[in-house]
Design a protein around this motif. Structure first.
Motif, PDB file in Angstrom:
ATOM      1  N   SER A 149      53.176  66.343  35.251  1.00 25.13           N
ATOM      2  CA  SER A 149      52.427  65.088  35.122  1.00 25.13           C
ATOM      3  C   SER A 149      53.349  63.904  34.846  1.00 25.13           C
ATOM      4  CB  SER A 149      51.374  65.203  34.023  1.00 25.13           C
ATOM      5  OG  SER A 149      51.986  65.298  32.745  1.00 25.13           O
ATOM      6  N   PHE A 150      54.512  64.151  34.234  1.00 25.59           N
ATOM      7  CA  PHE A 150      55.476  63.064  33.996  1.00 25.59           C
ATOM      8  C   PHE A 150      55.881  62.409  35.316  1.00 25.59           C
ATOM      9  CE2 PHE A 150      59.959  61.748  33.869  1.00 25.59           C
ATOM     10  CZ  PHE A 150      59.927  60.802  32.857  1.00 25.59           C
ATOM     11  N   TRP A 151      56.096  63.225  36.345  1.00 24.92           N
ATOM     12  CA  TRP A 151      56.534  62.687  37.637  1.00 24.92           C
ATOM     13  C   TRP A 151      55.394  62.015  38.390  1.00 24.92           C
ATOM     14  CZ3 TRP A 151      61.506  62.399  37.531  1.00 24.92           C
ATOM     15  CH2 TRP A 151      62.247  63.357  36.842  1.00 24.92           C
ATOM     16  N   ILE A 182      55.309  58.230  39.294  1.00 24.61           N
ATOM     17  CA  ILE A 182      55.808  57.655  40.542  1.00 24.61           C
ATOM     18  C   ILE A 182      54.649  57.224  41.432  1.00 24.61           C
ATOM     19  CG2 ILE A 182      57.176  58.143  42.620  1.00 24.61           C
ATOM     20  CD1 ILE A 182      58.680  60.249  41.002  1.00 24.61           C
ATOM     21  N   ILE A 183      53.567  57.987  41.387  1.00 25.19           N
ATOM     22  CA  ILE A 183      52.437  57.754  42.291  1.00 25.19           C
ATOM     23  C   ILE A 183      51.563  56.600  41.826  1.00 25.19           C
ATOM     24  CG2 ILE A 183      50.349  58.793  43.246  1.00 25.19           C
ATOM     25  CD1 ILE A 183      51.740  61.473  43.152  1.00 25.19           C
ATOM     26  N   ALA A 184      51.325  56.497  40.508  1.00 24.69           N
ATOM     27  CA  ALA A 184      50.393  55.503  39.981  1.00 24.69           C
ATOM     28  C   ALA A 184      50.718  54.070  40.408  1.00 24.69           C
ATOM     29  CB  ALA A 184      50.327  55.611  38.454  1.00 24.69           C
ATOM     30  N   PRO A 185      51.989  53.608  40.300  1.00 28.52           N
ATOM     31  CA  PRO A 185      52.270  52.231  40.721  1.00 28.52           C
ATOM     32  C   PRO A 185      52.002  51.991  42.197  1.00 28.52           C
ATOM     33  CG  PRO A 185      54.048  53.083  39.357  1.00 28.52           C
ATOM     34  CD  PRO A 185      53.158  54.244  39.679  1.00 28.52           C
ATOM     35  N   LEU A 208      53.992  66.367  44.903  1.00 27.91           N
ATOM     36  CA  LEU A 208      53.830  64.955  44.566  1.00 27.91           C
ATOM     37  C   LEU A 208      54.328  64.062  45.695  1.00 27.91           C
ATOM     38  CD1 LEU A 208      54.950  64.887  40.815  1.00 27.91           C
ATOM     39  CD2 LEU A 208      52.641  65.054  41.740  1.00 27.91           C
ATOM     40  N   VAL A 209      55.414  64.471  46.351  1.00 28.99           N
ATOM     41  CA  VAL A 209      55.938  63.715  47.488  1.00 28.99           C
ATOM     42  C   VAL A 209      54.902  63.678  48.614  1.00 28.99           C
ATOM     43  CG1 VAL A 209      57.718  63.660  49.281  1.00 28.99           C
ATOM     44  CG2 VAL A 209      58.335  64.217  46.924  1.00 28.99           C
ATOM     45  N   VAL A 210      54.275  64.803  48.876  1.00 31.69           N
ATOM     46  CA  VAL A 210      53.248  64.869  49.919  1.00 31.69           C
ATOM     47  C   VAL A 210      52.062  63.981  49.549  1.00 31.69           C
ATOM     48  CG1 VAL A 210      51.680  66.379  51.182  1.00 31.69           C
ATOM     49  CG2 VAL A 210      53.958  67.195  50.564  1.00 31.69           C
ATOM     50  N   THR A 211      51.643  64.047  48.287  1.00 28.46           N
ATOM     51  CA  THR A 211      50.527  63.225  47.821  1.00 28.46           C
ATOM     52  C   THR A 211      50.849  61.745  47.950  1.00 28.46           C
ATOM     53  OG1 THR A 211      49.902  64.955  46.242  1.00 28.46           O
ATOM     54  CG2 THR A 211      49.015  62.750  45.867  1.00 28.46           C
ATOM     55  N   LEU A 212      52.069  61.361  47.576  1.00 30.65           N
ATOM     56  CA  LEU A 212      52.489  59.967  47.678  1.00 30.65           C
ATOM     57  C   LEU A 212      52.492  59.505  49.135  1.00 30.65           C
ATOM     58  CD1 LEU A 212      53.683  57.435  46.319  1.00 30.65           C
ATOM     59  CD2 LEU A 212      55.941  58.464  46.585  1.00 30.65           C
ATOM     60  N   TYR A 228      50.425  46.351  33.008  1.00 25.96           N
ATOM     61  CA  TYR A 228      50.231  47.687  32.445  1.00 25.96           C
ATOM     62  C   TYR A 228      50.938  48.742  33.292  1.00 25.96           C
ATOM     63  CZ  TYR A 228      47.993  52.088  31.198  1.00 25.96           C
ATOM     64  OH  TYR A 228      47.777  53.399  30.832  1.00 25.96           O
ATOM     65  N   VAL A 229      50.746  48.674  34.594  1.00 26.41           N
ATOM     66  CA  VAL A 229      51.276  49.725  35.457  1.00 26.41           C
ATOM     67  C   VAL A 229      52.786  49.601  35.630  1.00 26.41           C
ATOM     68  CG1 VAL A 229      51.247  50.666  37.788  1.00 26.41           C
ATOM     69  CG2 VAL A 229      49.108  50.072  36.655  1.00 26.41           C
ATOM     70  N   PHE A 230      53.279  48.384  35.889  1.00 29.74           N
ATOM     71  CA  PHE A 230      54.694  48.241  36.229  1.00 29.74           C
ATOM     72  C   PHE A 230      55.598  48.073  35.007  1.00 29.74           C
ATOM     73  CE2 PHE A 230      52.708  47.418  40.265  1.00 29.74           C
ATOM     74  CZ  PHE A 230      53.583  48.011  41.158  1.00 29.74           C
ATOM     75  N   ILE A 231      55.127  47.330  34.007  1.00 31.66           N
ATOM     76  CA  ILE A 231      55.973  47.117  32.833  1.00 31.66           C
ATOM     77  C   ILE A 231      55.852  48.284  31.852  1.00 31.66           C
ATOM     78  CG2 ILE A 231      56.417  45.624  30.845  1.00 31.66           C
ATOM     79  CD1 ILE A 231      55.541  43.265  32.552  1.00 31.66           C
ATOM     80  N   TYR A 232      54.604  48.655  31.528  1.00 25.53           N
ATOM     81  CA  TYR A 232      54.427  49.741  30.556  1.00 25.53           C
ATOM     82  C   TYR A 232      54.581  51.114  31.197  1.00 25.53           C
ATOM     83  CZ  TYR A 232      51.981  53.228  27.771  1.00 25.53           C
ATOM     84  OH  TYR A 232      51.651  54.377  27.113  1.00 25.53           O
ATOM     85  N   GLN A 233      53.762  51.392  32.229  1.00 24.06           N
ATOM     86  CA  GLN A 233      53.704  52.754  32.767  1.00 24.06           C
ATOM     87  C   GLN A 233      54.944  53.120  33.580  1.00 24.06           C
ATOM     88  OE1 GLN A 233      50.199  53.514  35.128  1.00 24.06           O
ATOM     89  NE2 GLN A 233      50.194  55.678  34.632  1.00 24.06           N
ATOM     90  N   LEU A 234      55.352  52.243  34.503  1.00 26.94           N
ATOM     91  CA  LEU A 234      56.495  52.578  35.353  1.00 26.94           C
ATOM     92  C   LEU A 234      57.826  52.376  34.634  1.00 26.94           C
ATOM     93  CD1 LEU A 234      57.618  53.413  38.114  1.00 26.94           C
ATOM     94  CD2 LEU A 234      57.548  50.995  38.782  1.00 26.94           C
ATOM     95  N   LEU A 235      58.034  51.162  34.107  1.00 27.93           N
ATOM     96  CA  LEU A 235      59.320  50.866  33.474  1.00 27.93           C
ATOM     97  C   LEU A 235      59.451  51.518  32.105  1.00 27.93           C
ATOM     98  CD1 LEU A 235      61.985  49.296  33.660  1.00 27.93           C
ATOM     99  CD2 LEU A 235      60.815  47.340  32.605  1.00 27.93           C
ATOM    100  N   GLY A 236      58.439  51.307  31.248  1.00 26.63           N
ATOM    101  CA  GLY A 236      58.549  51.767  29.867  1.00 26.63           C
ATOM    102  C   GLY A 236      58.450  53.265  29.681  1.00 26.63           C
TER     103      GLY A 236
END
Length: 763
Positions: free
Chosen positions: A74-76, A79-82, A250-254, A677-685
């Motif tokens: 789930s950590f990886w 990558i998909i959420a953003p 995850l790559v396929v899903t993305l 939220y997505v890019f600063i907190y979730q993706l970057l942070g």
């Protein structure tokens, strides 16, 4: 269940059915029935899509998948959420689709590629793929309720011994038709929104109960850490040996989330927004909407894994806080599944006795061998059942069914014995609502596609609105009967997500370039589209045939002809460069290439063949005419917005996050909050910084414990509670506005939705 639980289920269900029939007064034309009059607001669409998208099968499949992966994979997912948020913020595909003003993807395909026969072929492929996939929903849901409520597999009615499975499937589909019949998309939107609004508080209560009953530091994290090397459920850098649901999946899903963004578009709520902008904002709000439901799904799967594997729940002592131990639950689950799978009562008794002889085990962390996908507390049962069933092709097929049902029905069996009175009813209500909202939407979507893209193109005269509505209702009834037949006779032999992936790949394998390039490219043409269907969907169909017939037919044939070893060597040689993410080797029970891998191959073949075929027969297409832009624009406000927009560094950045002149101040606040939220907190942070940090200075276990506790539980919980109140208010407001705007509409007898190339005006 207790009588209180039945009341919790029955009263809201009666209200939902009543709302469906109340909305019938607003369905005065085909556009009302198919697209809710195109006056729906962002919140009613967004909340309704939550209920329509999160189904019983989704919850069971998520639990089944996360039982095999834990938090590590789930950590990886960060990558998909953003990517999904960027697609929503920019309105990728959805905005242009709404600009086309098409009522179905078949209508779009005919307008874009200029071929009625191709429209019918693609409609047939997508509808069959969609219907067979979705027909599994009532089947999985029925099994869920049988195991969750403790119902018998057969029930005596008027002296006739009837399968309980058949009765419940019929009831599920009947409920779906009761919602569809009165007003089509209007009743679906209204009831789905109501069910979505009820679902949010239940999410909060289920999550709260799990966190109160299961201690993170005592019950959850210790057993999640007790895993074999490279199969960790907590350390995302130690997951290389996890098979099926790994990083490659995850790559396929993305890849699919981008390429197939428009592949299911059309016969759903994407036609219902009052404007393209409102439709886009509904997608942006979905970024907040989905977070809490995803958290609940993961937490339910973790609950199941912890209860079934932790030594704290293996015996009746002070440490066991529930009515049953995990050893007793495995015995009961195996007995029920074997009773369903094995028809011969003599063989059933023999296998059941062997399973009952399996000794109870209490897994002690630090003393016993760490758990793995190959050796765990469940594999003891799999080995015994496999040995007792034998090694004939028929026995292999029975074992596939046993293992599949065992893994899927573990979740309802655990919840049945863990949840108290009241919570049992609330969770059952949630499942009933998710069942209805999903089945009715999918039946209706398929019916709309059949009527609009497979029946009307061949009719020489236009139907009257009354006959058109009757045809839609009768087709929906026919689709529900198809769902019934498939649910009764189709056996599912793999993980749910694997099965749905390969079934959807029959359409999605070739659809991506057809739809996306159709909306965004001028070079795509009919030759390229045919190539994509033939190579993309064709390779998916071939993979499905191999999967379905592997254990009973194909592997025995290879074995008789002594081709097993040569094929094994070939598969190992091909997959070796991608090891450990892709590992192909011969297996007598399961086809070596999994559904994600087949899907990826088909998508790549489709893209390549579409581009090559289109370029070889290149002829530029006029996209402005299709999208009603430029000289073809008939909306003064949209034309003015196009002229005002200038390309500067500021406007380029605003376009990257989707802000256009149509945005109000409130819209900008929503867009910026999602972006931050997505890019600063979730993706970057929570991802980029953590990922780079661990490359140079790996975290200890305690740090990963705190990370997942905060990122996966605390923050989603806070946001979930806030979004619950937000969507409750917005959803209720937009529902009243929907009824108000529908009541103001004046019926247009010419607007019956039967659109062709010769008559492309839809509004």
């Amino acid at each position: 269940m207790h009588w209180l639980d039945w009341m919790i289920v029955g009263i809201p269900l009666a209200v939902i059915i009543g709302m469906a029939f109340y909305s019938q007064r607003y369905a005065r034309g085909v556009v009302d029935f198919l697209a809710a009059g195109r006056v729906a607001g962002r919140y009613v669409i967004s909340v309704g899509d939550l209920a329509a998208g999160l189904s019983v099968i989704t919850l069971v499949a998520g639990s089944e998948q996360n039982y095999q992966t834990g938090y590590g994979i789930s950590f990886w997912n960060n990558i998909i959420a953003p990517v999904g948020v960027v697609l929503a913020l920019t309105g990728f595909c959805t905005y242009r689709w709404r600009q086309t003003r098409c009522l179905s993807k078949g209508q779009f395909i005919e307008m874009r590629y200029g071929s009625k026969s191709f429209r019918v072929v693609t409609a047939t492929v997508s509808t069959i793929s969609e219907m067979v996939t979705n027909a599994l929903g009532p089947a999985i849901a029925t099994n869920f309720f049988i195991y969750y409520l403790g119902l018998p597999h057969k029930i005596m009615i008027c002296g006739i011994n009837l399968p309980c499975y058949v009765i419940i499937v019929v009831m599920c589909l009947t409920l779906a038709m009761l919602i569809i019949w009165p007003a089509g998309r209007i009743s679906l939107l209204v009831t789905d929104c109501f069910q979505g609004l009820l679902s949010y508080p239940i999410f909060v209560m289920v999550v709260g109960f799990i966190l109160l009953k299961f201690s993170w530091n005592v019950d959850i994290s210790p057993i999640l850490w007790d895993r074999a090397p490279e199969q960790s459920f907590m350390n995302p850098y130690d997951v290389a040996q996890l098979r099926d649901f790994n990083v490659f999946a995850l790559v396929v899903t993305l890849t699919s989330s981008i390429l197939n963004r428009a592949s299911w578009i059309g016969n759903d709520t994407t036609n219902s927004g009052r404007t393209p902008h409102e439709q886009k904002m509904a997608g942006i709000l979905g970024s907040w909407r989905n977070g809490f439901s995803t958290m609940m799904m993961l937490l339910v799967a973790v609950l199941v894994y912890v209860f079934m594997n932790s030594g704290n729940f293996a015996a009746h002592d002070n440490s066991n806080r529930f009515r049953v131990t995990n050893n007793e639950l495995r015995q009961r689950l195996s007995e029920r599944v074997l009773d369903e799978v094995i028809e011969d009562r003599g063989r059933y008794a023999e296998v059941k006795s062997a399973v009952e002889a399996i000794p109870d085990t209490r897994h002690v962390i630090g003393k016993d061998k760490p758990l793995s996908q190959q050796e765990n507390l469940d594999t003891r049962y799999f080995k015994v059942v496999r040995e007792k069933l034998g090694d004939t092709p028929e026995a292999r097929h029975e074992f596939q069914q046993y293992r599949t049902l065992y893994q899927q029905m573990m979740m309802p069996m655990v919840l049945r014995n863990v949840l108290p009175v009241g919570m049992l009813g609330l969770f059952c209500l949630l499942m009933v609502m998710l069942l209805i909202s999903t089945d009715d939407s999918r039946i209706f979507n398929a019916a709309g596609c059949i009527v609009q893209d497979m029946i009307l193109p061949f009719m020489k005269t236009r139907l009257s609105p009354k006959k058109h509505l009757l045809l839609l209702r009768l087709t929906a009834l026919g689709v529900s009967l198809f769902f019934l037949v498939v649910a009764l006779f189709f056996s599912q032999l793999d993980y749910i997500n694997m099965f749905t992936t390969i079934m959807c790949a029959l359409w999605l394998g070739g659809a991506g370039p057809i739809m996306v390039f159709g909306l965004y490219s001028r070079f795509g043409n009919l030759v390229g589209a045919w190539c994509a269907i033939i190579f993309g969907s064709g390779s998916s169909l071939l993979g499905l045939i191999f999967q379905r017939n592997w254990a009973e037919t194909i592997y025995p044939w290879l074995e008789r002809n002594h081709w097993v070893d040569p094929m094994n060597n070939l598969l190992i040689t091909i997959s070796e460069p991608f090891d450990p993410w892709i590992q192909w080797s011969m297996d007598p029970v399961k086809f070596p290439i999994n559904s994600y891998e087949i899907f990826f191959i088909s998508m790549m073949l489709a893209v390549g063949s579409y581009i090559i075929g289109s370029l070889l027969t290149y002829k530029p297409y006029d996209l402005d005419k299709l999208l009603h832009r430029g000289k073809y624009c008939d909306n003064p406000e949209e034309a003015l917005a196009e002229k005002k927009e200038r390309w500067t560094p500021v406007t380029i950045f605003r376009k990257l996050i989707g802000i256009t002149p149509e945005y109000t101040r409130g819209d900008k606040v929503i867009a910026w909050s999602v972006f931050c939220y997505v890019f600063i907190y979730q993706l970057l942070g929570t991802f980029v910084i953590v990922a780079i940090w661990n490359i140079f200075w790996p975290w200890p276990k305690s740090w990963w414990n705190n990370y997942f506790y905060i990122v996966s539980l605390v923050m989603p919980g806070i946001i979930g509670v806030i979004s619950t109140f937000w969507f409750l208010i917005g959803g209720a407001r937009d529902t009243f506005r929907l009824f108000r705007d529908l009541s103001k509409r004046v019926e247009n007898p010419d607007d019956n939705g039967q659109i062709s190339v010769a008559d492309s005006k839809t509004e």
